[in-house]
Structures are given as C-alpha cells and as structure tokens.
Write a protein that holds these residues in place. Structure first.
Motif, PDB file in Angstrom:
ATOM      1  N   LEU A   1     -21.742   5.512  48.635  1.00  0.00           N
ATOM      2  CA  LEU A   1     -20.396   5.529  48.052  1.00  0.00           C
ATOM      3  C   LEU A   1     -20.244   4.495  46.940  1.00  0.00           C
ATOM      4  N   ARG A   2     -20.855   3.331  47.117  1.00  0.00           N
ATOM      5  CA  ARG A   2     -20.798   2.321  46.056  1.00  0.00           C
ATOM      6  C   ARG A   2     -21.464   2.844  44.785  1.00  0.00           C
ATOM      7  N   LEU A   3     -22.612   3.502  44.968  1.00  0.00           N
ATOM      8  CA  LEU A   3     -23.295   4.088  43.820  1.00  0.00           C
ATOM      9  C   LEU A   3     -22.442   5.191  43.200  1.00  0.00           C
ATOM     10  N   LEU A   4     -21.849   6.045  44.037  1.00  0.00           N
ATOM     11  CA  LEU A   4     -21.034   7.153  43.535  1.00  0.00           C
ATOM     12  C   LEU A   4     -19.822   6.641  42.755  1.00  0.00           C
ATOM     13  N   SER A   5     -19.127   5.636  43.303  1.00  0.00           N
ATOM     14  CA  SER A   5     -17.950   5.122  42.604  1.00  0.00           C
ATOM     15  C   SER A   5     -18.337   4.455  41.286  1.00  0.00           C
ATOM     16  N   THR A   6     -19.549   3.886  41.228  1.00  0.00           N
ATOM     17  CA  THR A   6     -20.034   3.304  39.962  1.00  0.00           C
ATOM     18  C   THR A   6     -20.308   4.404  38.941  1.00  0.00           C
ATOM     19  N   LEU A   7     -20.911   5.508  39.394  1.00  0.00           N
ATOM     20  CA  LEU A   7     -21.202   6.624  38.493  1.00  0.00           C
ATOM     21  C   LEU A   7     -19.920   7.251  37.950  1.00  0.00           C
ATOM     22  N   THR A   8     -18.915   7.391  38.808  1.00  0.00           N
ATOM     23  CA  THR A   8     -17.681   8.067  38.368  1.00  0.00           C
ATOM     24  C   THR A   8     -16.872   7.228  37.388  1.00  0.00           C
ATOM     25  N   ALA A   9     -17.247   5.970  37.206  1.00  0.00           N
ATOM     26  CA  ALA A   9     -16.580   5.160  36.180  1.00  0.00           C
ATOM     27  C   ALA A   9     -16.972   5.622  34.779  1.00  0.00           C
ATOM     28  N   HIS A  10     -18.014   6.480  34.690  1.00  0.00           N
ATOM     29  CA  HIS A  10     -18.502   6.976  33.399  1.00  0.00           C
ATOM     30  C   HIS A  10     -18.241   8.485  33.330  1.00  0.00           C
ATOM     31  N   PRO A  11     -17.370   8.948  32.425  1.00  0.00           N
ATOM     32  CA  PRO A  11     -16.979  10.365  32.356  1.00  0.00           C
ATOM     33  C   PRO A  11     -18.143  11.340  32.240  1.00  0.00           C
ATOM     34  N   ALA A  12     -19.275  10.887  31.719  1.00  0.00           N
ATOM     35  CA  ALA A  12     -20.407  11.805  31.534  1.00  0.00           C
ATOM     36  C   ALA A  12     -20.882  12.411  32.848  1.00  0.00           C
ATOM     37  N   PHE A  13     -20.632  11.722  33.975  1.00  0.00           N
ATOM     38  CA  PHE A  13     -21.100  12.219  35.269  1.00  0.00           C
ATOM     39  C   PHE A  13     -20.082  13.130  35.955  1.00  0.00           C
ATOM     40  N   HIS A  14     -18.857  13.199  35.472  1.00  0.00           N
ATOM     41  CA  HIS A  14     -17.790  13.885  36.203  1.00  0.00           C
ATOM     42  C   HIS A  14     -18.073  15.361  36.435  1.00  0.00           C
ATOM     43  N   GLU A  15     -18.432  16.063  35.388  1.00  0.00           N
ATOM     44  CA  GLU A  15     -18.576  17.516  35.500  1.00  0.00           C
ATOM     45  C   GLU A  15     -19.640  17.908  36.523  1.00  0.00           C
ATOM     46  N   VAL A  16     -20.786  17.230  36.475  1.00  0.00           N
ATOM     47  CA  VAL A  16     -21.872  17.557  37.397  1.00  0.00           C
ATOM     48  C   VAL A  16     -21.464  17.252  38.839  1.00  0.00           C
TER      49      VAL A  16
END
Length: 441
Positions: free
Chosen positions: A304-319
């Motif tokens: 979850l920590r990794l996921l919340s870090t990724l979602t801070a960057h819009p490029a990952f949202h769609e996938v």
C-alpha cells in the motif's frame, strides 16, 4: 613534618597496605598454578619450551584484552596481530572477539589496525575460518568501516575483496560478505566508498540468489543506497531496467520480509522520474495486486505504501484503474480494517485515483466504496484513522454520489449502517453520504 592523618586513618591505610600485599601474593600464586597446569596439558607437550611459553603468553593476553578499559599501548597490538594469524580456531575466534571489544570501547584506533595490516587476515577468516571467527571477523570489518580516514584503504583492502566474497559459491561465505556489505551502507561515507568500488552490480545480482538471507541483505543494502539520490544514476545504469525487474521478481518471493524490502526499495526509487518512466514499461501491477491480497499484514502495508506513492504521479492512474486496483482495495479492507496504516494509505490511493472521470466511474462500480463505508462504522477501525477516512469520503461526495446511491445496493448498505447507532448516523452525516431522508430515525 608530622603526619596529617589521624591515628584512625593511619591504621586504615596500614590495613589496606597489608591486604593489598596479600592479594598480590594470591594473584602471583594463581598465575604460577595456571602455568604449571598448562604445561602438563598434552596439547602443549609436542611443542618446544620456547613455543609453549609463547602459546601460554598468547592465552594470557586474550583474557587480559577482554577486560582492558583504557587505551591499549601500540606494543600490545603486535601479539594481537600474531594471534590473528593463528590457525587454531579457538584462538582465531577469541582474538577477533577481543578486537571487536577493543574497537567498540575505543581502546584502539581503527587507523592503527589498518596500519598493522590486520584487515587481510580478517577477510581471510570471513572466507574460510571457524564459524564463530567468521562472525566476529565480520563485526571487526564493520567497525573498521566507521573510520572517516580509511576510505582509500577500505576500498583497496576491504570492499573489493568483500565484493569477491559476495559472489562466492560457498553459501556461508556469501552470507557473511553480504551482511558486512549491508552494514557498510549504514553511513553516507561508506555508501560512497561502496559505489565507487563497483558494489551496485554485485548487490543487484544478490537479489536473484537462491539464499533468501543473501537476497534480504542485498535488497536492504540497495534500500540504503537508494535513500541517497546521488546514487540513483549508478543504480539505474545497469541496462534493460535490470534492477527494477529484479525488485518486481523479489516482490513475488514467498519470504515475506524479502517481498517487503523489495516494495520499500521501489517506493524510494519511484521518486525519481526516470524510474517512473521505466516502471511504466514493466508489468508492475500484478505483483502489487498479489501483495495487496496477502493475508500477511506487513506485506499489505508495504504494498500500500508503494501504491500510494505511485498514485501521486498521474502517469500511473490509467493503468492502475483499468487493472482493477479499486476492487483489490475493497477486498483488502474486509480483512485489515483494524490497521491504521492500511486505512490511511487506502484513502490516499482512492483520493488520488478518483481525480479523473475514469477513476470515479471505476470507484462507483467497485467494492472499494462499500469497503470504505464499512471501515467507517466498524468498531475495530482505529480512531486515528477515522479523520482520514471521513476526509476521503467527504471528498468523494463532490462527485454525483447521490445518483449512484439511489436505487442501488449501496443505498441499502448506507441505510443499514445508519440504523446501527446514533454515533454511526453522525459519522455518515458528517461525510455528507447520508441523504436527508435517512437522517431521521
């Protein structure tokens, strides 16, 4: 000149003098008995008298080194050096332990140890010494690495041989070397020394070792290196996104602590824009979803920590949205809603992913929203997580939530929850989730 002591104090000093003299006689007697008994032992009978005397002196030096409290004179280090070169396992082990104690207590300076050439025999013990001696030798090398003035000596005499040992086919040797390398990454200076010496490729290769301990040591060392952005270029220099591929593979490890460390390393690296671009070209969602579905709380928290870090960057949202992350979060909340960490990072993720029309639609059609609602009114949800949870749900009310509620199963769920207690009704009203028609009992 007359004595300044009274009769009573003078008598006390006389008694102390006599007592001290008797103690010295007793100690001298014990030493004599010690050497007499030692000379009778068969392990010394085959040696020459001169060699027996040297061995006895060495054994006497070792107990003394364990108890020394003041800085050790340089002359005492020469016997210690000869003991390090001994082939006897007990002597090796005890000598290394004594050296560790001396370094910990600052009874000897690290520079002197380097100057006397003690590092090579210590590395030799790591390579093929007694198991106990190996352990103590590893501790010695770690202590020596703390010296600020030994960077060059550490690279030429210490780090490079350790990197060779880390690639050994002997599992124990490889474990010990990897453990020392991990300890060397604890300080900023040592991390720079390691990177200059070419440690990064070796540590990355350790991630694919069959020994889970070696994997953990290597990954933990990379976590420490990744904490300094100055080392990111070296970490990413290995072609074909090799480091990221190895970390994603390690996330699937059945050894939970290894999977968690791989998540932590990726989380730190993902602050780098280059890493973000490289990760988008890899299948990172599947191992992430697998850890989120784990029954082990530690794995879920790391993912979850990794996921919340990724979602801070819009490029990952769609996938992430298209791969069904919302459903995974909803299922996860059923099992781990008592964890404040889980609730907080779930809310951060939902808040970020719901900022687009695609994310909002996927959220309303997933199990995530009911999961958040159940967590809101669950008796096991930590109080400190309720503020974050309430804020997240309030944010979601900016969407056309009422239209989604009307006539749906979620509407029934909200009504059922609101009827539970007055406190529950107040929480739901606070978020704006509870429609006006539901607010009266």
């Amino acid at each position: 000149m007359g004595s300044v002591l009274c009769d009573k104090c003078a008598l006390l000093f006389c008694k102390f003098k006599l007592r001290f003299r008797n103690i010295c006689k007793e100690v001298a007697h014990e030493i004599a008995v010690f050497f007499t008994e030692l000379a009778k032992c068969t392990c010394l009978s085959t040696a020459t008298p001169k060699r027996r005397k040297r061995r006895a002196s060495n054994h006497l030096v070792l107990p003394l080194l364990k108890t020394v409290e003041s800085p050790l004179p340089v002359s005492f280090m020469e016997p210690l050096m000869s003991l390090l070169l001994s082939t006897h396992p007990d002597v090796q082990k005890t000598t290394c332990l004594s050296l560790v104690n001396l370094l910990v207590k600052r009874n000897v300076c690290e520079e002197l140890v380097f100057e006397m050439g003690m590092l090579p025999p210590l590395l030799e013990m790591i390579r093929g010494g007694d198991p106990g001696a190996r352990c103590h030798a590893c501790a010695c090398v770690t202590m020596l690495a703390s010296s600020e003035s030994n960077s060059d000596a550490l690279v030429s005499e210490g780090v490079i041989p350790l990197l060779v040992l880390a690639k050994s086919y002997d599992p124990q040797v490889q474990q010990n070397a990897a453990w020392v390398l991990l300890n060397l990454t604890q300080s900023v200076r040592s991390r720079r020394v390691l990177c200059r010496a070419g440690a990064v490729p070796v540590l990355v290769v350790l991630l694919q070792c069959s020994d889970s301990r070696v994997q953990f040591y290597g990954c933990s060392a990379l976590v420490n290196l990744a904490a300094d952005p100055e080392h990111h270029a070296r970490l990413l220099h290995i072609g074909e996104r090799y480091l990221l591929k190895c970390l994603l593979t390690l996330m699937c490890s059945p050894v939970h602590k290894n999977a968690c460390q791989a998540c932590k390393c990726l989380q730190i690296l993902c602050r780098n824009v280059v890493v973000q671009d490289q990760l988008l070209e890899l299948d990172y969602v599947w191992p992430l979803k697998m850890l989120l579905s784990s029954s082990v709380l530690e794995c879920v928290q790391s993912a979850l920590r990794l996921l919340s870090t990724l979602t801070a960057h819009p490029a990952f949202h769609e996938v992430l949205v298209s791969e069904g992350v919302f459903d995974v979060i909803g299922q996860m909340l059923q099992h781990h809603r008592s964890s404040c960490d889980v609730i907080v990072h779930s809310c951060i993720t939902v808040h970020s992913l719901s900022c687009t029309c695609l994310g909002q639609q996927a959220l309303m059609e997933s199990e995530c929203l009911p999961g958040l609602l159940r967590a809101l009114v669950s008796p096991v949800t930590p109080v400190e997580a309720l503020i974050r949870l309430t804020s997240c749900l309030y944010h979601l009310m900016s969407f056309d939530f009422g239209a989604v509620l009307s006539g749906s199963e979620l509407e029934t769920e909200v009504m059922r929850l609101s009827a539970r207690t007055e406190e529950t009704r107040q929480l739901l009203s606070m978020t704006g989730i509870l429609p006006a028609s539901f607010q009266e009992p």
